[in-house]
Design an enzyme around this catalytic site. Structure first.
Site, PDB file in Angstrom:
ATOM      1  N   CYS A  99      -6.243  -3.234   1.323  1.00 35.99           N
ATOM      2  CA  CYS A  99      -6.447  -4.187   2.421  1.00 35.99           C
ATOM      3  C   CYS A  99      -5.207  -4.363   3.287  1.00 35.99           C
ATOM      4  CB  CYS A  99      -6.933  -5.533   1.873  1.00 35.99           C
ATOM      5  SG  CYS A  99      -5.772  -6.365   0.763  1.00 35.99           S
ATOM      6  N   HIS A 157      -5.967 -10.857  -0.657  1.00 38.76           N
ATOM      7  CA  HIS A 157      -6.808 -10.034   0.214  1.00 38.76           C
ATOM      8  C   HIS A 157      -6.612 -10.440   1.670  1.00 38.76           C
ATOM      9  CE1 HIS A 157     -10.013  -7.332   1.291  1.00 38.76           C
ATOM     10  NE2 HIS A 157     -10.721  -8.275   1.861  1.00 38.76           N
ATOM     11  N   GLU A 169     -12.526  -4.680   7.055  1.00 44.34           N
ATOM     12  CA  GLU A 169     -11.698  -4.816   5.856  1.00 44.34           C
ATOM     13  C   GLU A 169     -11.770  -3.577   4.980  1.00 44.34           C
ATOM     14  OE1 GLU A 169     -13.138  -7.880   3.203  1.00 44.34           O
ATOM     15  OE2 GLU A 169     -15.203  -7.202   3.386  1.00 44.34           O
TER      16      GLU A 169
END
Length: 378
Positions: A99, A157, A169
């Site tokens: 990420c 994240h 993402e």
């Protein structure tokens, strides 16, 4: 008779076609619906933010790979097993991004500068943020290119907001970079907007180096001691200008022990425990004038190599991660021990080094011999 036969053959053909059509419909994959659009889906974003969105969207379909995107330069790279998720076992064979690697790449493409190297937690506390949004604000104030984060206490994240309630993402091992609806529940931590100029925030004029603190209620003191008079209190993460560092009172807090303190621009002192980075800050001189502070606790300084190197709470890759070195750095080794055998980057070694903060690092990523010379056994 001929008319009847013709009708019978026509009806049979129609029925067969209908059955085939129904069969095809029932067997169509669930994801046959049109894919969500990836792009700038709302107005108001800076040119830099729009460019970052477009760069991230250009990677749709690329593998998620744990540690991917954290090479010497921004871009897709092979990852490695995260130590716990079975879906991550093949990440070493998948060239892609995790990420934060995707976010790093997107803004590097947009600005031409590597502004966001590091973990999602590093990016959440980035000095490049020109605005911050709390979790309670949801997605209402966000513009395309804003970074959304998840994690309570420690951010784990990050995704890039597109507008229209959508984000792009790198989600998890075994999946590909995707567009998904925003998630502002659970452990959503808030969002930041990156400096729209696309240029790094300049260093302080007083010659110090800017670092980011972490934690809440962090105090600076008149002297390098927790008993020194309190000068300032940081309610949350704050940018500080570090002038120099030195060994002084040993402090234990938040599971870490460190005797190095940093002198800030206003003359106050802050234990390095609450400054993001290794125990001894790289590139910061000793307050006594030497270029590198002497190692603490009888330890020996060594140089690491590689990118995305992690230290662990135990000499085992499955133990909790304590620190993350995005680039080579200097570590102070207290002792070493034979423990879990590790194979990485073409090397195999069962020797681990214990650092001054109590964490462990496989000797594979420490420059030198497999068993470090002059370092005692733990």
């Amino acid at each position: 008779m001929k008319i009847s036969d013709t009708r019978r053959r026509t009806s049979a053909a129609f029925l067969g076609a209908s059955v085939l059509a129904l069969s095809a419909f029932l067997s169509a994959p669930a994801h046959a619906a049109p894919a969500a659009t990836c792009g700038v889906l709302a107005q108001g974003a800076s040119a830099t933010a729009q460019a970052a969105v477009n760069a991230a969207c250009s990677q749709i379909g690329v593998w998620y790979s744990w540690g991917g995107g954290h090479g010497a330069t921004p871009g897709a790279s092979y990852g490695f097993y995260d130590g716990s998720d079975p879906d991550s076992l093949h990440d070493g064979e998948r060239k892609g991004f995790d990420c934060s690697g995707l976010v790093r790449y997107a803004y590097a493409q947009a600005t031409g500068k590597d502004l966001l190297n590091g973990t999602a937690d590093d990016q959440f506390h980035s000095s490049q943020a020109s605005a911050r949004f709390s979790a309670a604000q949801g997605s209402a104030p966000l513009l395309p290119g804003d970074l959304m984060f998840w994690g309570k206490g420690h951010v784990h994240h990050v995704a890039i907001y597109l507008g229209g309630g959508q984000m792009v993402e790198a989600f998890e091992s075994g999946t590909h970079i995707r567009v998904a609806p925003v998630r502002t529940g659970g452990d959503y931590a808030g969002a930041i907007r990156i400096n729209g100029s696309g240029t790094p925030i300049p260093p302080p004029a007083n010659g110090g180096t800017t670092f980011e603190t972490w934690g809440t209620g962090v105090r600076t003191h008149r002297t390098p001691s927790v008993n020194g008079a309190v000068v300032d209190t940081f309610a949350g993460p704050t940018q500080v200008s570090v002038q120099c560092q030195q060994h002084a009172e040993s402090v234990t807090a938040e599971g870490y022990t460190n005797d190095i303190w940093s002198k800030l621009a206003d003359g106050s002192w802050l234990t390095n425990i609450y400054i993001k980075g290794p125990a001894s800050l790289p590139g910061i001189p000793d307050c006594g004038g030497s270029s590198t502070p002497p190692p603490a606790n009888g330890s020996k300084p060594f140089q690491t190599w590689g990118t995305g190197v992690r230290t662990h709470s135990e000499p085992n890759v499955n133990a909790g991660v304590v620190d993350y070195f995005a680039q080579p750095t200097t570590v102070n080794v207290v002792c070493q021990a034979h423990a879990q055998e590790v194979t990485a980057d073409g090397y195999t070694n069962d020797a681990w080094s214990k650092l001054t903060n109590g964490s462990w690092m496989t000797n594979i990523y420490i420059k030198g011999e497999a068993w470090l010379p002059g370092v005692p056994t733990c």
